[in-house]
Write an enzyme that holds these catalytic residues in place. Structure first.
Site, mmCIF file in Angstrom:
data_model
loop_
_atom_site.group_PDB
_atom_site.id
_atom_site.type_symbol
_atom_site.label_atom_id
_atom_site.label_comp_id
_atom_site.label_asym_id
_atom_site.label_seq_id
_atom_site.Cartn_x
_atom_site.Cartn_y
_atom_site.Cartn_z
ATOM 1 N N HIS A 91 0.824 -1.211 0.000
ATOM 2 C CA HIS A 91 0.000 0.000 0.000
ATOM 3 C C HIS A 91 0.860 1.264 0.000
ATOM 4 C CE1 HIS A 91 -4.159 0.936 -0.067
ATOM 5 N NE2 HIS A 91 -4.332 1.305 1.189
ATOM 6 N N ASN A 148 -6.300 6.952 3.702
ATOM 7 C CA ASN A 148 -7.719 7.214 3.473
ATOM 8 C C ASN A 148 -8.127 8.670 3.683
ATOM 9 O OD1 ASN A 148 -7.751 4.498 3.018
ATOM 10 N ND2 ASN A 148 -8.866 3.978 4.872
ATOM 11 N N ASP A 158 -1.084 2.483 -5.404
ATOM 12 C CA ASP A 158 -1.121 1.042 -5.676
ATOM 13 C C ASP A 158 -2.448 0.675 -6.323
ATOM 14 O OD1 ASP A 158 -2.261 1.704 -3.020
ATOM 15 O OD2 ASP A 158 -2.703 -0.436 -2.920
ATOM 16 N N ASN A 166 -9.576 3.890 -1.339
ATOM 17 C CA ASN A 166 -10.054 4.941 -0.430
ATOM 18 C C ASN A 166 -9.207 6.207 -0.473
ATOM 19 O OD1 ASN A 166 -12.302 3.512 0.463
ATOM 20 N ND2 ASN A 166 -11.111 2.440 2.008
#
Length: 188
Positions: free
Chosen positions: A21, A67, A92, A113
Site C-alpha cells: 500500500h 484514506n 497502488d 479509499n
C-alpha cells in the site's frame, strides 16, 4: 517557473513502510535518490523539492494516512498555486498485475479509499493518477491483509527495476506532458 505536485500515497509509520500500500511513498523515495533531494516534515506531509529544466517539482507524502490524503493534496495545491493538470498521484492498484504501470487523466477511484478522498476534496475525478500494479494474490476477505502486507522476496528484487521505470515516468510527465507519457509508459 512552472510547478508540479507529485503525490505518493501511503501510510505513515514503520509498520507500514515496506507494505504494498506504500508504493507511492517508495516511488518518491526512489525519485529523491535519483534527483538528489530529501524530504522535510511540513504541514500535512513530508515534502521534497527538485528542479529540472525550468520546472519546480514538489513531491508530497501525505501524513494524513492513506484514506485521508485529499486534505493534504488540496492544501499543497493551494499553498503552491499548482493547477490540477500539473498534479500526479502515485498509488497502488490490486486490479493490475505486479509492476504494471497505468497513467490516466481521469476515472473512478476503483475502490481505492485514498483516491476516493482526493476526489472528494478536489470535487472532481479529472486528475492525473499513476497506478502501480500490486496484483491480487489473495483470497476472499484478505484484501486488507494483502495490501498492508510486505512484498515477497521475488517482488522486492523486481521492484528495483520498477522504481527506475516509475521515476522515468514522473520525469516524462513533467517534461513531455501526460499524453506523451501515457503513450510511452502505459501497461509497461
Amino acid at each position: 517557473m512552472k510547478k508540479f505536485l507529485i503525490v505518493g500515497l501511503g501510510n505513515i509509520g514503520d509498520e507500514y513502510a515496506a507494505t504494498r500500500h506504500n508504493i507511492g511513498f517508495k516511488i518518491l523515495d526512489a525519485l529523491a535518490e535519483k534527483e538528489d533531494f530529501s524530504f522535510e516534515t511540513k504541514k500535512l506531509g513530508d515534502v521534497g523539492v527538485f528542479k529540472v529544466k525550468g520546472r519546480s517539482i514538489i513531491c508530497l507524502k501525505p501524513s494524513t494516512y492513506m484514506n485521508r490524503s485529499g486534505k493534504s493534496v488540496k492544501y499543497w495545491m493551494e499553498k503552491e498555486n499548482i493547477p490540477l493538470e500539473n498534479v500526479l498521484v502515485l498509488t497502488d492498484d490490486i486490479h493490475l498485475s505486479f509492476g504494471t504501470l497505468r497513467l490516466k487523466t481521469k476515472g473512478s477511484d476503483g475502490g481505492h479509499n485514498g483516491l476516493k478522498d482526493i476526489q472528494t476534496y478536489l470535487n472532481t475525478t479529472n486528475y492525473n493518477r499513476m497506478r502501480f500494479g500490486v496484483g491480487a494474490n489473495f483470497g476472499q476477505g484478505s484484501q486488507v491483509n494483502y495490501v498492508l502486507g510486505e512484498w515477497s522476496e521475488e517482488e522486492k528484487e523486481a521492484l528495483k527495476e520498477r522504481y527506475v521505470r516509475t521515476t522515468e515516468l514522473v520525469r516524462s510527465f513533467v517534461l513531455a506532458g501526460v499524453n506523451r507519457t501515457m503513450n510511452l509508459f502505459n501497461n509497461t
